[in-house]
Enzyme design. Sequence first.
Site, PDB file in Angstrom:
ATOM      1  N   PHE A 269      -1.263  16.388   3.321  1.00  0.00           N
ATOM      2  CA  PHE A 269      -1.965  16.085   2.444  1.00  0.00           C
ATOM      3  C   PHE A 269      -0.632  15.704   1.879  1.00  0.00           C
ATOM      4  CE2 PHE A 269      -3.876  14.686  -1.227  1.00  0.00           C
ATOM      5  CZ  PHE A 269      -4.312  13.434  -1.588  1.00  0.00           C
TER       6      PHE A 269
ATOM      7  N   GLU B 163       0.994  -0.784  -0.162  1.00  0.00           N
ATOM      8  CA  GLU B 163      -0.151  -0.104  -0.294  1.00  0.00           C
ATOM      9  C   GLU B 163       0.323   1.047   0.463  1.00  0.00           C
ATOM     10  OE1 GLU B 163      -2.574   1.167  -0.650  1.00  0.00           O
ATOM     11  OE2 GLU B 163      -4.091   2.131   1.439  1.00  0.00           O
ATOM     12  N   ASP B 164       0.354   1.710  -0.838  1.00  0.00           N
ATOM     13  CA  ASP B 164       1.275   3.078   0.074  1.00  0.00           C
ATOM     14  C   ASP B 164       0.708   4.323   0.746  1.00  0.00           C
ATOM     15  OD1 ASP B 164      -1.484   4.162  -0.903  1.00  0.00           O
ATOM     16  OD2 ASP B 164      -1.492   5.338  -2.743  1.00  0.00           O
TER      17      ASP B 164
ATOM     18  N   ARG C 158       0.927  12.381  -9.541  1.00  0.00           N
ATOM     19  CA  ARG C 158       1.952  10.979  -9.215  1.00  0.00           C
ATOM     20  C   ARG C 158       3.455  10.834  -9.911  1.00  0.00           C
ATOM     21  NH1 ARG C 158      -2.267   7.087  -7.875  1.00  0.00           N
ATOM     22  NH2 ARG C 158      -3.958   7.786  -8.662  1.00  0.00           N
TER      23      ARG C 158
ATOM     24  N   ASP D  64      -4.080   5.762   5.631  1.00  0.00           N
ATOM     25  CA  ASP D  64      -4.554   7.147   6.485  1.00  0.00           C
ATOM     26  C   ASP D  64      -5.780   6.652   7.489  1.00  0.00           C
ATOM     27  OD1 ASP D  64      -4.428   9.678   6.313  1.00  0.00           O
ATOM     28  OD2 ASP D  64      -7.134   9.654   4.852  1.00  0.00           O
TER      29      ASP D  64
ATOM     30  N   ASP E 190      -1.291  10.471  -5.978  1.00  0.00           N
ATOM     31  CA  ASP E 190      -1.693  11.459  -5.971  1.00  0.00           C
ATOM     32  C   ASP E 190      -3.209  12.851  -5.769  1.00  0.00           C
ATOM     33  OD1 ASP E 190      -4.398   9.530  -5.805  1.00  0.00           O
ATOM     34  OD2 ASP E 190      -5.098  10.793  -7.148  1.00  0.00           O
TER      35      ASP E 190
END
Length: 177
Positions: free
Chosen positions: A152, A99-100, A165, A103, A159
Amino acid sequence: MSPQPKLHLLFHRDEIDATVRKLAAQIKQDYHHKSPLLIGILKGSFMFMADLIRHLDFPLEVDFIRLSSYGSGRESSGRVKVVQGLRSSIKGRHILIIEDIVDTGTTAAFLIDYLQKKKPASLRLCALTDKPSRRQVPVTIDFLGFTVPDKFIVGYGIDWDEQFRYLPDICTLEGDL
Ligand code: IMP
Ligand code: MG
């Protein structure tokens, strides 16, 4: 034209590279004899996954799943759906989710639950970044790259509304989004 948000460097590409190598070494130790299946969550994990796998020189398989939780804005809708499913069978396999960013934890917790029902031999999570200040659902990250502040972030595959990206570094997005 509306003003573009400003980008501030958070992690330079060299730092990302060092972290990806470190994660790969940890993963290799645990998985080199297990022929794991790595499942990337699209789209945010694609760059991380590609770089990570370049350092994993042992037999493994790759698949991707596309989940929707975020709309076009910054806030998670809190509901997750499988938009594009897996082709691989999960039963009895050693599964590592890639996973990136974790959150609120909603997406990762959903996928862990979804895959667990398919009876893998093992199931763990590797996340490039973690934003613990935003967590709503508890998630165990077994392999973690960076902890990020409550901002963020974009770049390195991640993105904002499909933008940024392509950036080789990870940046925070400042200003009115
Ligand atoms: P969660 O379900 O709230 O944990 O969110 C997970 C997904 O939301 C991640 O896979 C990202 O795609 C997206 N996301 C969360 N925070 C950020 C961010 O700071 N930048 C870009 N995408 C984010
Ligand atoms: Mg994502």
